[in-house]
Design an enzyme around this catalytic site. Structure first.
Site, PDB file in Angstrom:
ATOM      1  N   HIS A 130     -47.513  15.257 -14.586  1.00 35.43           N
ATOM      2  CA  HIS A 130     -47.546  16.126 -13.404  1.00 35.43           C
ATOM      3  C   HIS A 130     -48.934  16.689 -13.198  1.00 35.43           C
ATOM      4  CE1 HIS A 130     -46.144  18.397 -16.920  1.00 35.43           C
ATOM      5  NE2 HIS A 130     -46.830  19.427 -16.446  1.00 35.43           N
TER       6      HIS A 130
HETATM    7  P1  AMP Z   1     -47.285  22.058 -18.199  1.00 31.76           P
HETATM    8  O1  AMP Z   1     -47.677  23.114 -19.149  1.00 31.76           O
HETATM    9  O2  AMP Z   1     -48.470  21.366 -17.606  1.00 31.76           O
HETATM   10  O3  AMP Z   1     -46.267  21.088 -18.743  1.00 31.76           O
HETATM   11  O4  AMP Z   1     -46.624  22.809 -16.978  1.00 31.76           O
HETATM   12  C1  AMP Z   1     -45.287  22.674 -16.616  1.00 31.76           C
HETATM   13  C2  AMP Z   1     -45.066  23.434 -15.313  1.00 31.76           C
HETATM   14  O5  AMP Z   1     -43.732  23.194 -14.901  1.00 31.76           O
HETATM   15  C3  AMP Z   1     -45.223  24.942 -15.460  1.00 31.76           C
HETATM   16  O6  AMP Z   1     -46.154  25.389 -14.482  1.00 31.76           O
HETATM   17  C4  AMP Z   1     -43.813  25.499 -15.225  1.00 31.76           C
HETATM   18  O7  AMP Z   1     -43.825  26.695 -14.495  1.00 31.76           O
HETATM   19  C5  AMP Z   1     -43.140  24.395 -14.433  1.00 31.76           C
HETATM   20  N1  AMP Z   1     -41.719  24.231 -14.670  1.00 31.76           N
HETATM   21  C6  AMP Z   1     -41.036  24.436 -15.811  1.00 31.76           C
HETATM   22  N2  AMP Z   1     -39.747  24.055 -15.661  1.00 31.76           N
HETATM   23  C7  AMP Z   1     -39.636  23.586 -14.384  1.00 31.76           C
HETATM   24  C8  AMP Z   1     -38.572  23.031 -13.640  1.00 31.76           C
HETATM   25  N3  AMP Z   1     -37.359  22.854 -14.169  1.00 31.76           N
HETATM   26  N4  AMP Z   1     -38.813  22.650 -12.361  1.00 31.76           N
HETATM   27  C9  AMP Z   1     -40.045  22.814 -11.809  1.00 31.76           C
HETATM   28  N5  AMP Z   1     -41.085  23.331 -12.470  1.00 31.76           N
HETATM   29  C10 AMP Z   1     -40.891  23.705 -13.743  1.00 31.76           C
END
Ligand code: AMP
Ligand code: ZN
Length: 217
Positions: A130
């Protein structure tokens, strides 16, 4: 005897704790199973409340716990767990993800007075590749902890352009696991670089850097 039992118990518990800690750090040796919280992005890609747009290659969603006024995630439809699994074959895909993120910024009226960054976390907590697209106001109730702050304002956050450049040059993305210590860095304003004593002080301080509509055209 009790002491020996206690020791054996603590050895087992410590091993168990280590396993949990490893899981929490999301090392890639054992992929998380479907339904595990770290796989939540996959279901969010299908969630109409979060989905912003999609095309044949990517889905863009709102981050469920946004750390700024605008915080989106661009995810490939192709099953790619993380940057570790990316090779030159995916360079065009990464370029496309960046382009889609930039297009979304360009469509955002507030982008006239907010700046944005596009990038990846050195050690992502969630599975499935992502790209974060995030405005630099960091004005959000979900931004609570030092690790949130440092994950977006130190080189734990790697600009998408740098990632694409590395992929183009090296054919892969080197492991960035050693950047974990950035999360413990002192709190520092990302604009004026002044150190802040705690999160409430930091959060109050950064508001002073947000331009008001009309300040910049
Ligand atoms: P990372 O540390 O790069 O893996 O960031 C993951 C991101 O996903 C964070 O900014 C979270 O706020 C976001 N996040 C966590 N769970 C979900 C979810 N179920 N749906 C959408 N975003 C999420
Ligand atoms: Zn400042």
């Amino acid at each position: 005897m009790m002491a020996a039992k206690g020791n054996a118990f603590s050895v087992i518990m410590n091993a168990q704790k280590r396993k949990l800690a490893d899981g929490a750090a999301k090392t890639t040796s054992q992929p998380a199973k479907k339904g595990h919280w770290s796989m939540g992005l996959l279901s969010s890609m299908e969630d109409p409340a979060l989905k912003v747009e999609s095309d044949d290659k990517v889905v863009i969603i709102k981050d469920k716990y946004p750390k700024a006024r605008y915080h989106w995630l661009v995810l490939p439809k192709e099953n790619i767990p993380s940057l570790k699994a990316v090779s030159s074959e995916q360079l065009d895909l990464l370029k496309h993800m960046h382009k889609k993120g930039q297009e979304l910024i360009d469509k955002t009226e507030d982008a006239k007075h907010l700046s944005f960054r596009l990038g990846y976390h050195a050690i992502p907590s969630m599975s499935h590749l992502h790209l974060h697209v995030i405005s630099q106001d960091f004005d959000s109730p979900c931004l609570k902890h030092k690790k949130h702050w440092n994950s977006f304002t130190t080189d734990y956050f790697i600009d998408s352009e740098k990632v694409m450049e590395e992929l183009e040059k090296e054919g892969k993305i080197a492991d960035k696991g050693s950047r974990n210590d950035r999360l413990k860095y002192p709190l520092r304003c990302h604009v004026c670089k002044k150190e802040q004593v705690n999160m409430p002080k930091l959060k109050a301080h950064i508001l002073s850097h947000i331009a008001k509509p009309g300040d910049k055209e």
